[in-house]
Design an enzyme around this catalytic site. Structure first.
Site: not given
Ligand code: SAH
Ligand code: SF4
Length: 356
Positions: A102, A343
């Site tokens: 996505e 995400c």
């Molecule tokens: N893997 C990378 C980038 C993708 S996730 C990372 O973890 O930084 C992008 C952002 O969305 C990250 O800061 C992650 O912690 C956040 N994220 C994931 N699930 C979330 C949720 N349920 N609510 C808010 N932010 C979330």
């Molecule tokens: Fe992967 Fe964690 Fe980023 Fe989600 S928040 S995309 S599990 S690294």
């Protein structure tokens, strides 16, 4: 069974976007074509985001046909989209091998920001993340990362002004493809987006932060912190347990010294988990005296998750206390909240719909 162009089995022919300039030149030479064709073709695939060879109107028809026999141009197919009340559009794109990811386009006052994925799924297993729950399907190629941005550009018919790799996946577990995609997005022959407006978000893969610090471009770095208390962070983010907060702190110091750039720390507030006074004090200690910007994020609801977002007042408390110790902090306004912009969620819903 009938296949359309997008359904051809992957791997039968090389994707033209995986070729280096030199490889493209040698194919053209074999075909007895002049060198300038390479530039024309590259303009079609990168800057014009062509979906097929038949679009390449300045190439002779015979060359278009020969090329399509020789190499593929596997454009992604839009499987679904959701449009938010705030104008954000979220897309589910499927690549020729059937894997889908996505991305989101967020418009606003002469701007168009794109959130793109670096992997289909993610192996890091963060407890609050929908992508993490499903595990890793595969890493994306640089062309697949790039293509998401161009898909959004073409759909809005507007120039993309910034990109964050905050969709599915951990970019630093797919480092080379991520860097190649960023360079292409930055290049005037690609999307021409300024390096400072290209942001990589990592859960904190230390060896790759070190590498990133040595890259010549001014790309922006965001680190998902979510807790500055080791025990809490270990529980929330098991994939980076082996990298201690102390080590992360040191590496980020090196990063700032080397690049002079201000990293962002992402902190999703989770009620009763990382929103206590102790957690806030630790966060202040982690950032105090360092070049840093803290983004306090409202936790997005993930279906079946045991976590609840903290209150908006608590988020403001965090910002105030961080500011009081000289740390720049903001509450990130959650774009597209009404379209499940967390995400991994669109994919989850779609998978459910396909099963049902
Ligand atoms: N893997 C990378 C980038 C993708 S996730 C990372 O973890 O930084 C992008 C952002 O969305 C990250 O800061 C992650 O912690 C956040 N994220 C994931 N699930 C979330 C949720 N349920 N609510 C808010 N932010 C979330
Ligand atoms: Fe992967 Fe964690 Fe980023 Fe989600 S928040 S995309 S599990 S690294």
């Amino acid at each position: 069974m009938q296949f359309d162009k997008n359904d051809e089995p992957a791997g039968a022919r090389a994707d033209i976007r995986s070729l280096t300039h030199g490889q493209l030149l040698s194919i053209l030479e074999e075909l007895g074509q002049p060198k300038f064709r390479a530039k024309q073709i590259e303009e079609w695939i990168w800057s014009k985001n062509a979906h097929g060879f038949d679009e390449m109107s300045n190439l002779p028809k015979s060359l278009r046909e020969t090329l399509s026999e020789r190499v593929s141009l596997g454009a992604a197919k839009e499987l679904a989209r959701q449009v938010s009340g705030d104008g954000s559009r979220k897309y589910l794109l499927r690549f020729p091998d059937g894997v889908s990811v996505e991305c989101v386009g967020m418009p606003g006052r002469g701007r168009l920001a794109v959130c793109a994925s670096s992997q289909a799924g993610c192996a890091m297993g963060c407890a609050f993340c929908a992508t993490g729950a499903a595990g890793l399907t595969r890493s994306l190629t640089s062309a697949e990362i790039y293509e998401q941005v161009m898909h959004v550009r073409d759909d809005f018919n507007e120039r993309v002004t910034s990109v964050v790799l905050m969709g599915q996946g951990e970019p630093f577990m797919n480092y080379d493809a991520t860097m190649a995609a960023l360079r292409r997005l930055n290049s005037p022959e690609g999307a021409g987006i300024g390096a400072r407006h290209l942001t990589v978000s990592t859960c904190g893969v230390i060896p790759m932060i070190k590498r990133f610090a040595n890259e010549p471009e001014q790309f922006t770095l965001a680190v998902s912190l979510h807790s500055a208390v080791q025990k809490t962070r270990d529980a929330l983010m098991p994939g980076v347990r082996k990298y201690s907060l102390l080590h992360l702190y040191d590496i980020m110091g090196e990063y700032v010294n080397k690049t002079g750039r201000r990293p962002t720390y992402e902190y999703a507030l989770i009620r009763g988990v990382n929103d206590s006074e102790e957690e806030l004090a630790s966060l202040c200690d982690f950032c105090r005296g360092n070049l840093a910007h803290v983004n306090i994020i409202q936790l997005n609801n993930v279906k079946g998750s045991r976590f609840q977002p903290a209150s908006a007042e608590r988020a403001q408390d965090f910002v105030r206390r961080l500011s009081a110790v000289g740390v720049e902090a903001t509450v990130r306004n959650s774009r597209g909240a009404d379209i499940d912009a967390a995400c991994g969620q669109l994919k989850q819903n779609m998978d459910g719909a396909q099963r049902g």
